[in-house]
Design a protein around this motif. Structure first.
Motif, PDB file in Angstrom:
ATOM      1  N   GLY A 106       0.779  -1.222   0.000  1.00  0.00           N
ATOM      2  CA  GLY A 106       0.000   0.000   0.000  1.00  0.00           C
ATOM      3  C   GLY A 106       0.812   1.274   0.000  1.00  0.00           C
ATOM      4  N   ASN A 228      -2.508   7.931  -9.354  1.00  0.00           N
ATOM      5  CA  ASN A 228      -3.648   8.658  -8.787  1.00  0.00           C
ATOM      6  C   ASN A 228      -4.457   7.772  -7.846  1.00  0.00           C
ATOM      7  OD1 ASN A 228      -3.085  10.994 -10.364  1.00  0.00           O
ATOM      8  ND2 ASN A 228      -4.116  10.057 -12.125  1.00  0.00           N
ATOM      9  N   ASN A 229      -3.808   6.694  -7.349  1.00  0.00           N
ATOM     10  CA  ASN A 229      -4.434   5.770  -6.403  1.00  0.00           C
ATOM     11  C   ASN A 229      -5.599   4.990  -7.006  1.00  0.00           C
ATOM     12  OD1 ASN A 229      -2.674   6.340  -4.245  1.00  0.00           O
ATOM     13  ND2 ASN A 229      -3.863   8.152  -3.691  1.00  0.00           N
ATOM     14  N   GLN A 248      -2.053  -3.424  -2.451  1.00  0.00           N
ATOM     15  CA  GLN A 248      -2.497  -2.100  -2.054  1.00  0.00           C
ATOM     16  C   GLN A 248      -3.143  -2.081  -0.671  1.00  0.00           C
ATOM     17  OE1 GLN A 248      -1.523   0.379  -3.772  1.00  0.00           O
ATOM     18  NE2 GLN A 248      -0.861  -0.765  -5.594  1.00  0.00           N
ATOM     19  N   TYR A 249      -3.674  -3.227  -0.255  1.00  0.00           N
ATOM     20  CA  TYR A 249      -4.290  -3.348   1.067  1.00  0.00           C
ATOM     21  C   TYR A 249      -3.662  -4.544   1.789  1.00  0.00           C
ATOM     22  CZ  TYR A 249      -7.965  -0.376  -0.977  1.00  0.00           C
ATOM     23  OH  TYR A 249      -8.657   0.634  -1.593  1.00  0.00           O
ATOM     24  N   THR A 269     -10.133   1.542  -6.497  1.00  0.00           N
ATOM     25  CA  THR A 269      -9.459   2.597  -5.758  1.00  0.00           C
ATOM     26  C   THR A 269      -8.520   2.012  -4.712  1.00  0.00           C
ATOM     27  OG1 THR A 269      -9.786   4.503  -4.293  1.00  0.00           O
ATOM     28  CG2 THR A 269     -11.391   2.725  -4.126  1.00  0.00           C
ATOM     29  N   HIS A 270      -7.489   2.765  -4.348  1.00  0.00           N
ATOM     30  CA  HIS A 270      -6.537   2.343  -3.316  1.00  0.00           C
ATOM     31  C   HIS A 270      -6.892   2.935  -1.949  1.00  0.00           C
ATOM     32  CE1 HIS A 270      -3.231   1.947  -6.656  1.00  0.00           C
ATOM     33  NE2 HIS A 270      -4.260   1.142  -6.838  1.00  0.00           N
ATOM     34  N   GLU A 271      -8.028   3.615  -1.871  1.00  0.00           N
ATOM     35  CA  GLU A 271      -8.337   4.379  -0.653  1.00  0.00           C
ATOM     36  C   GLU A 271      -9.530   3.840   0.131  1.00  0.00           C
ATOM     37  OE1 GLU A 271      -8.799   8.230  -2.398  1.00  0.00           O
ATOM     38  OE2 GLU A 271      -6.637   8.652  -2.349  1.00  0.00           O
ATOM     39  N   ASN A 272     -10.225   2.826  -0.406  1.00  0.00           N
ATOM     40  CA  ASN A 272     -11.397   2.287   0.288  1.00  0.00           C
ATOM     41  C   ASN A 272     -11.548   0.823  -0.090  1.00  0.00           C
ATOM     42  OD1 ASN A 272     -14.244   1.499   0.727  1.00  0.00           O
ATOM     43  ND2 ASN A 272     -14.545   3.649   1.283  1.00  0.00           N
TER      44      ASN A 272
END
Length: 303
Positions: A106, A228-229, A248-249, A269-272
């Motif tokens: 990540g 851009n994730n 990523q997670y 996405t890499h954020e959720n």
């Protein structure tokens, strides 16, 4: 004064008192002294103690090998010890200049190379380059995925276990994960070599090898989306998609009755994590459940 300059002046006996103090303060100073000491003490063995079969026969018969026939041995041994010393010092003077940068799960990071070229590393990626030799050879070793914005200049090489990329100055992305090797060119041209395959990619073109299968096509975006994730894929086996999700997670994905070769086009996405899982499973008619110890199980959706 730079470390290498101190060591070179120490080898040639040109250190000033202040520089000598600086050399003594080096962490590896005692190691270099030990190498010199060992080399100085290294001498040729007496042939009477361990020569070849001819020398042994002469000893047994009471004859001595003429001195003029063995005079060359000691100079040669001195040459050998000097070469040994040179190789050792070359390694510690120059190979220690190898710079390594790596990222974890990540994690992404951006670095600037000595010529002002920039590299952005994706998760679980490692690059290495020789800082001391950079002016002579712009060469980077890569395992993982990275986006390169190369400054104009001499040839720039990126080498990975499955292939290499050579450019003079451009923007491109290299992805090497397991048996996957993919190059996307975003600006200028790049030369790609992988096994028996050799080709030149122009801006907007890509080349991919996966488990021996070869494909090429056009880029969907003008810039790699992972910077851009967002991870994006074009007809990629779903096993590879979930492998990227794991990078990523901090999760472990287990597929149950799901064909790992099923193709996926889309992104996550890499954020959720919840949104990422839905982005992958719903288009493919799959469902997921999260378990303890960061485990995610994926199976066909029940109707």
């Amino acid at each position: 004064m730079e470390r290498n300059d101190l060591i070179r002046k120490w080898l040639t006996g040109e250190l000033s008192p202040e520089e000598s103090d600086a050399f003594e303060a080096l962490e590896e100073a005692s190691f270099y002294k030990e190498i010199i000491s060992d080399a100085a003490a290294f001498s040729a063995p007496d042939l009477a103690e361990g020569g070849n079969s001819t020398d042994l026969g002469n000893l047994l018969s009471g004859r001595r090998t003429p001195e003029r026939k063995r005079n060359w041995i000691r100079p040669m041994m001195r040459v050998a010890s000097a070469l040994l010393l040179g190789v050792a010092l070359y390694y510690f003077l120059f190979q220690q200049e190898l710079v390594r940068v790596e990222t974890g799960v990540g994690e992404k990071t951006a670095i600037t190379l000595p010529d002002a070229s920039s590299v952005t590393l994706n998760a679980l990626t490692e690059i290495a380059y020789n800082k001391a030799d950079w002016d002579k050879r712009r060469h980077v070793q890569l395992e993982g995925e990275a986006f390169f914005d190369v400054a104009k200049g001499a040839r720039f090489d990126v080498e990975s276990p499955l292939g290499s990329v050579s450019v003079l100055g451009t923007e491109f992305n290299v992805r090497q994960r397991g048996r996957v090797f993919e190059v996307r060119c975003f600006e200028g041209q790049v030369k790609v070599v992988s096994g028996s395959h050799e080709l030149v990619l122009g801006a907007g073109e890509n080349f991919r090898i996966s488990d021996g299968g070869v494909s090429s096509g056009k880029n969907t975006y003008a810039h790699p989306q992972w910077t851009n994730n967002i991870s994006d894929f074009q007809r990629v086996p779903v096993a590879e998609v979930f492998a990227e999700l794991e990078r990523q997670y901090k999760v472990k994905v287990t597929l149950e009755e799901v064909s790992s070769g099923q193709l996926f086009t889309g992104g996550f996405t890499h954020e959720n994590l919840e949104l990422a899982l839905k982005s992958i499973t719903e288009p493919l008619g799959l469902e997921y459940s999260k378990r303890i110890n960061n485990e995610v199980r994926v199976k066909p959706r029940e109707h």
